[in-house]
Design an enzyme around this catalytic site. Sequence first.
Site: not given
Ligand code: NAD
Ligand code: DAU
Length: 352
Positions: A158, A162, A31, A132-134, A188, A289, A292
């Site tokens: 982003y 991905k 990491d 990710t589903d995005e 998540n 908002d 995009g």
């Molecule tokens: P996060 O941002 O919490 O963690 C990312 C980690 O990757 C961090 O520990 C960071 O230090 C490390 N990292 C970043 N750049 C790096 C590099 N160049 N080399 C090595 N390490 C590096 O992200 P997360 O929410 O834990 O997501 C993990 C994975 O799951 C990502 O690939 C994300 O796209 C995917 N994902 C996240 C969600 C979500 O809801 N959080 C949902 C679906 C998929």
């Molecule tokens: O769908 C999976 C994705 O979910 C992952 O791939 C991403 O890594 C993860 O960050 C997440 O993306 P979102 O953009 O959906 O998550 P976020 O928590 O940033 O936002 C969730 C929703 O809430 C989104 O519609 C934007 C809205 N939001 C977010 C923040 C931070 C708000 O309304 N207010 C806020 O302050």
Amino acid sequence: MILVTGGAGFIGANFVLDWLAQSQEPVLNLDKLTYAGNLENLAALANDPRHVFVQGDIGDAELVAGLLAQYQPRAVLNFAAESHVDRSIQGPEDFIQTNVVGTMRLLQAVRHYWQSLAQEPQAAFRFLHVSTDEVYGSLSKTDPAFVETNKLEPNSPYSASKAASDHLVRAWHHTYGLPVLTTNCSNNYGPFHFPEKLIPLMIVNALAGKPLPVYGDGLQVRDWLYVKDHCSAIRRVLEAGRVGEIYNVGGWNEKPNIEIVHTVCALLDELRPKPDGSSYQTQISYVQDRPGHDRRYAIDASKIERELGWKPSETFDTGIRKTVQWYLAHPDWVAHVQSGAYREWVQKNYQL
Ligand code: NAD
Ligand code: DAU
């Protein structure tokens, strides 16, 4: 052993903790420790010889090649990424560097290592890419949920980065035969979630008496999955997924953002009532908002259920209650993340 990248982030850390709670197989954790990487998430493993931590970049080809040669992992699980949509809108560069260039360099290093393996370990080897589903874009209210054969139509820097990484993983399978698996998961939530994302931000802002910023009309829909269910899905795909396949992972849990915020407020009203008796909902503030902003994501997770027998074990009600309780029980973690003190913790405990 297995090599996990990004194992100090939110999902990666949950994955490493769950893995070592269920298995004796060691984890090599690579990491970079960006702002999102927090070794305090892995404090429980500080003296555990089954966890080997290396600070470094997935894009550092020499480092990765050296680690693969030294530790000879049977699988590589790629969690490392820049993950926050709002940050990608402010500055896409890091997203391209890590999610696209970094994934390509990791794939190259892994391919050379995999090609050097003897027949048996080569046949058993897997590269699992966490996505990710995005990448599928945005749905209207009435569209069916995303299935694995949907076109990739990413809308943010982003999700575009991905989607590019998903394509690279696919290409390394088709062109070089690398045995890959890809998971595309919905939003998540759970322990160790960095408070820049919706749910942890709402919890920590509510407790701090700050506004709860809801983007636009708050009616954007996301599918929510408790992080430990995502981890169990990844373990299952690694164990039994068909090489070259994509598996969608989701919680069958579509909810508009405003409903999520109301639920968090109601739980806090119950578990940590405000001294003046008012509800945390009074802190809700509608703000401009996200540019995009994708309107709706929904995951059809029937393939992983049908082929691999995986199902989430938490409902949204049980998972969100556990999550709010976890944040209430870990004020030090929250304070360190907010003050930046988690970086000092790394120096003290890991001599990096
Ligand atoms: P996060 O941002 O919490 O963690 C990312 C980690 O990757 C961090 O520990 C960071 O230090 C490390 N990292 C970043 N750049 C790096 C590099 N160049 N080399 C090595 N390490 C590096 O992200 P997360 O929410 O834990 O997501 C993990 C994975 O799951 C990502 O690939 C994300 O796209 C995917 N994902 C996240 C969600 C979500 O809801 N959080 C949902 C679906 C998929
Ligand atoms: O769908 C999976 C994705 O979910 C992952 O791939 C991403 O890594 C993860 O960050 C997440 O993306 P979102 O953009 O959906 O998550 P976020 O928590 O940033 O936002 C969730 C929703 O809430 C989104 O519609 C934007 C809205 N939001 C977010 C923040 C931070 C708000 O309304 N207010 C806020 O302050």
